[in-house]
Enzyme design. Sequence first.
Site, short mmCIF file in Angstrom:
data_model
loop_
_atom_site.label_atom_id
_atom_site.label_comp_id
_atom_site.label_asym_id
_atom_site.label_seq_id
_atom_site.Cartn_x
_atom_site.Cartn_y
_atom_site.Cartn_z
N ASP A 241 37.17 -17.40 -0.94
CA ASP A 241 37.23 -16.49 -2.10
C ASP A 241 37.82 -17.17 -3.34
OD1 ASP A 241 36.62 -14.70 -0.01
OD2 ASP A 241 38.72 -14.10 0.19
N GLU B 106 30.53 -6.90 -2.11
CA GLU B 106 31.91 -7.20 -2.52
C GLU B 106 31.90 -8.40 -3.46
OE1 GLU B 106 33.54 -7.83 1.35
OE2 GLU B 106 32.75 -9.88 1.52
#
Length: 326
Positions: A38, A208
């Site tokens: 991420d 997401e």
Amino acid sequence: MKYIISSLLLFAGITSFAQSTKTINQSGNPIFPGWYADPEAAVFNNKYWIYPTYSAKYKEQVFLDAFSSDDLTNWKKHEHILDTSAIKWANKAMWAPAIVEKDKKYYLFFGANDIQSDNEVGGIGVAVSDKPEGPFKDHLGKPLVDKFYNGAQPIDQFVFKDKDGQYYLIYGGWRHCNIAKLNKDFTGFDPFDDGTIFKEITPDKYVEGPYMFIRNGKYYFMWSEGGWTGPDYSVAYAVGDTPFGPFKRIDKILKQDPTMATGAGHHSVIINQKKDKYYIVYHRRPLGDTNGNHRETCIEEMNFDAQGNILPVKITKEGVKAQKVK
């Protein structure tokens, strides 16, 4: 003696090869060692910065590290720039940081605790520091977003600065994405003209990991699709005329290569305005590795066609060439 000389020559050859590889000045992929995911990329003080998730079991995700570089190829690790000792309400799953500089302070937004309902403590928090390498301290003493608005799990936050200087929080898991107008000191939100705080801007197939940037007056909205532990995790995008859309999905631009790596997703973008260079920073999984938390941070150049469409990104072992900010 002959064996020793041969060994020395072999070692010299290996050393020479390593040195010649180094002079090519490619970042290589992954760009730094360790399990990190991420990645949030930024440019501060003529340095490149990456703020990733420490990829481990939720109970072990209690801190964040950062990495800085002058040239995209050599990265310095800054350990524990933030951890749960500074965030009293957080106890696990500290992940997917987003960072922005404002008024000579650095604001680090993060998710914590992976809440599954409005009855749990956790969500999106904010920490602040005078330096990009921290240490960061809790800005609010509580989460900034701690409820499910419009069905969006309060995770995967991104802070977007619009052309007029307004900052927005764009976030959401569970296949829903919200945008909200941050107030001036990042302690809360200002309502939109209709009185609402959270507007849903979810495009088709969104899961997401939202990210947004402006190019040639257009708003590029990017996100991750698929399951984060699976091989088909990927990045898609849409283009709109405002940060609120409407956003119509265009295509995937980053995905696995079964000969290289799987699970390529949850990205951010480094934009070198002076040289009109775009780099996508993302995580992926080594081939054959079945541990869901084994994710590595990688980088590739991202290009556009004449119409402004993002071209498909080829994932590589080489990464990108050295590039100074200026």
